[in-house]
Structure formats: C-alpha cells, structure tokens
Write a protein that holds these residues in place. Structure first.
Motif, PDB file in Angstrom:
ATOM      1  N   ARG A  14      10.204 -25.015  34.737  1.00  0.00           N
ATOM      2  CA  ARG A  14      10.620 -24.761  33.353  1.00  0.00           C
ATOM      3  C   ARG A  14      11.993 -25.355  33.034  1.00  0.00           C
ATOM      4  NH1 ARG A  14      10.884 -18.552  32.857  1.00  0.00           N
ATOM      5  NH2 ARG A  14      12.506 -18.937  34.387  1.00  0.00           N
ATOM      6  N   GLY A  15      12.948 -25.183  33.958  1.00  0.00           N
ATOM      7  CA  GLY A  15      14.241 -25.813  33.762  1.00  0.00           C
ATOM      8  C   GLY A  15      15.209 -25.114  32.826  1.00  0.00           C
ATOM      9  N   SER A  16      15.085 -23.811  32.611  1.00  0.00           N
ATOM     10  CA  SER A  16      16.006 -23.136  31.683  1.00  0.00           C
ATOM     11  C   SER A  16      17.417 -23.055  32.261  1.00  0.00           C
ATOM     12  CB  SER A  16      15.488 -21.738  31.338  1.00  0.00           C
ATOM     13  OG  SER A  16      15.592 -20.868  32.449  1.00  0.00           O
ATOM     14  N   GLU A 177      21.570 -15.277  34.502  1.00  0.00           N
ATOM     15  CA  GLU A 177      21.627 -16.524  35.278  1.00  0.00           C
ATOM     16  C   GLU A 177      22.245 -17.647  34.442  1.00  0.00           C
ATOM     17  OE1 GLU A 177      17.259 -15.796  37.230  1.00  0.00           O
ATOM     18  OE2 GLU A 177      18.139 -17.792  37.543  1.00  0.00           O
TER      19      GLU A 177
HETATM   20  N1  LIG Z   1      14.002 -18.944  44.936  1.00  0.00           N
HETATM   21  C1  LIG Z   1      14.333 -19.810  43.915  1.00  0.00           C
HETATM   22  C2  LIG Z   1      14.021 -19.088  42.651  1.00  0.00           C
HETATM   23  O1  LIG Z   1      13.235 -18.179  42.640  1.00  0.00           O
HETATM   24  N2  LIG Z   1      14.691 -19.540  41.580  1.00  0.00           N
HETATM   25  C3  LIG Z   1      14.472 -18.896  40.307  1.00  0.00           C
HETATM   26  O2  LIG Z   1      13.421 -19.571  39.624  1.00  0.00           O
HETATM   27  C4  LIG Z   1      13.667 -19.451  38.203  1.00  0.00           C
HETATM   28  C5  LIG Z   1      13.652 -20.858  37.642  1.00  0.00           C
HETATM   29  O3  LIG Z   1      13.726 -20.781  36.252  1.00  0.00           O
HETATM   30  P1  LIG Z   1      14.090 -22.112  35.419  1.00  0.00           P
HETATM   31  O4  LIG Z   1      13.167 -23.232  35.935  1.00  0.00           O
HETATM   32  O5  LIG Z   1      13.803 -21.730  33.993  1.00  0.00           O
HETATM   33  O6  LIG Z   1      15.546 -22.435  35.660  1.00  0.00           O
HETATM   34  C6  LIG Z   1      15.049 -18.794  38.041  1.00  0.00           C
HETATM   35  O7  LIG Z   1      14.931 -17.401  37.823  1.00  0.00           O
HETATM   36  C7  LIG Z   1      15.680 -19.032  39.416  1.00  0.00           C
HETATM   37  O8  LIG Z   1      16.639 -18.046  39.794  1.00  0.00           O
END
Ligand SMILES: NCC(=O)N[C@@H]1O[C@H](COP(=O)([O-])[O-])[C@@H](O)[C@H]1O
Ligand SMILES: Nc1nc2c(c(=O)[nH]1)N[C@@H](CN(C=O)c1ccc(C(=O)N[C@@H](CCC(=O)O)C(=O)O)cc1)CN2
Length: 228
Positions: A14-16, A177
């Motif tokens: 997703r990459g948020s 985050e």
């Molecule tokens: N163990 C690694 C892990 O679980 N990372 C988690 O994956 C999600 C990615 O969201 P995003 O793609 O929207 O940034 C985030 O919650 C990150 O902390």
C-alpha cells in the motif's frame, strides 16, 4: 543534494508510510530527500503514489529459487545508482539477508507495528489482542540480520480496548506510524539519533520534540467495534 540526505524507500504494498515520508520531505527544513521508491512486487499500490509524487520508482520482482539473492543484488545496485545514503523499509515484507543488512549497516531503518521487543514478525495486532495488552504502538529501528531486533530509534504508544478488532487497532497504530516515521528519519538524517553500541542515543531533550509527545489516543475515541 541541497544539503539534504538522499533516501530510498523499500515497499511491498500500500505504501502509506512511504507517502507519509514523502509528504514530510516536502517541508523546506526536512533534512532528507526521497530519491527512489523500490518494490519487490509489481502490484504494490505505493508505486502509483510515488510516481504521482514525481519520485523515481523501481520494481525488482524475483520470485522462486535464488530470488532473495537476485533481488538483493538488484536492489543494492538500484539504490547505489540513486545515490541514496539511507534506506527506509516501509511495509517491506521480505526478510533481508545478513549480507544485505551488512552492506547497508546503520543506514537501513524499518517501521514495525508493535512496541518491540513485543510481537516481532507478522500479525502483530491479532497477537496483541490475544495477549490482552492495554497498550501497543509502533517502533522505528535500525535493521539487523535478526528479524525486528535492531536498535530502537523512536516508539509511540496507543491504547487498546477490549472492543478493538485487529482492523481498528491497525488503523489507530498506522495513524501514529505516519507521524513517528518522519520524526525518526529526521533524527537519523541529522545525526541526532546516534548509535552507541546497540543502543540509540538522541542528542537532545526528547520531550521538546513535538512529534515525540504523540498525544495518547483516549479510549473515548475507540470506536465501538460491536456498533460497527
Ligand atoms: N513487519 C513489517 C510490517 O508489518 N510493517 C507494517 O506493514 C504496514 C505497511 O503499511 P503501508 O504499506 O501502508 O506503509 C505498516 O503498518 C507497517 O508497520
Ligand atoms: N534482516 C531483516 N530483514 C527485515 C527486517 C529485519 O528486522 N531484519 N524487518 C522486516 C520488516 N518486518 C517487520 O517489521 C517483517 C517483514 C517480513 C516478515 C516475514 O515473515 N516475511 C516472510 C514473507 C512474507 C511475505 O512475503 O509476505 C519471509 O520473508 O519469508 C516478517 C517481518 C523487513 N526485513
């Protein structure tokens, strides 16, 4: 690069968090510049976000036998080409080999959706609910060969309600985050977060760093999951 540290972000989906770092880097006083977004999956939604933000993207899609080595060689040369000096793992879901971690030693950071050392690995929110913890959160850490066990840079906490589901908890942690990762990158890029052995010292009174005082989300804000 106008005095700003060039940064590459590795994603798988997703990459948020990547988007939050890109957004933060728009601030004139932000000490880092995002020069590359790299994904191990061609279908990562974050790639579109990065392209739309005018940031170079690269997909290194190796699956099957020998994929990990091939991926890491491709990733390292793409990052070298971009000139990036810091790598942020943001929802990057592959275990990186000791060789890759050593290649980018102390320049590789990751965000994990729990208060490490609690709940390393996957399915952190389900496990936090199962354990009945009342506080959880997220951790930005330097990456070491051992999964989710590197020196901690910044953490932030949120409350957990018995009414929470893994989805409502993930949503609450993700919101924090997106504030903590830019802070951690700012601290690392300016050298204010420095490694002393396997601990991270932050060279100032952390409490006056606005983002660090992430206001605890009050339980009153916990949506009534049952009420849907
Ligand atoms: N163990 C690694 C892990 O679980 N990372 C988690 O994956 C999600 C990615 O969201 P995003 O793609 O929207 O940034 C985030 O919650 C990150 O902390
Ligand atoms: N050497 C390291 N590599 C990575 C670390 C680390 O701390 N050291 N952090 C992770 C991110 N992460 C947790 O924050 C994490 C990512 C992936 C996994 C995992 O079990 N992945 C499976 C495959 C899962 C998939 O492809 O969907 C695997 O790699 O076999 C656990 C934790 C990034 N890399």
């Amino acid at each position: 690069m106008n005095g700003r540290v060039p940064v590459a972000i590795m994603i798988s989906g997703r990459g948020s968090n990547m988007a939050a770092l890109v957004e933060a880097s728009r601030a004139p006083d932000f000490p880092a510049e995002i020069v590359l977004v790299l994904s191990n999956r061609p279908d990562a939604k974050g790639l579109e976000t990065a392209s739309a933000a005018g940031i170079a993207t690269e997909v290194i899609d190796y699956r099957g036998k020998g994929s990990r080595k091939a991926f890491e060689e491709g990733a390292s040369s793409a990052i070298e080409r971009s000139g990036a000096e810091i790598i942020c793992l943001a929802g990057f879901m592959r275990l990186l080999s000791p060789g890759f971690v050593e290649r980018w030693h102390d320049r590789l950071i990751n965000i994990h959706p729990s208060l490490l050392p609690a709940f390393p690995g996957l399915n952190t929110h389900e496990r936090a609910l199962e354990a009945g913890v009342k506080i959880t959160g997220c951790t930005v850490h330097f990456v070491r060969a051992e999964m989710d066990n590197g020196p901690i840079i910044v953490q932030a906490a949120v409350p957990v309600s018995h009414k929470d589901t893994a989805e409502t908890l993930a949503k609450r942690v993700l919101a924090v985050e997106h504030r903590v990762y830019p802070l951690a990158l700012r601290l690392v890029a300016t050298g204010r977060a420095r490694l002393v052995g396997d601990r991270v010292f932050i060279d100032e009174d952390v409490t006056d760093l606005p983002a660090l005082a992430v206001p605890p989300v009050s339980l009153r804000e916990v949506p009534d999951a049952a009420a849907g």
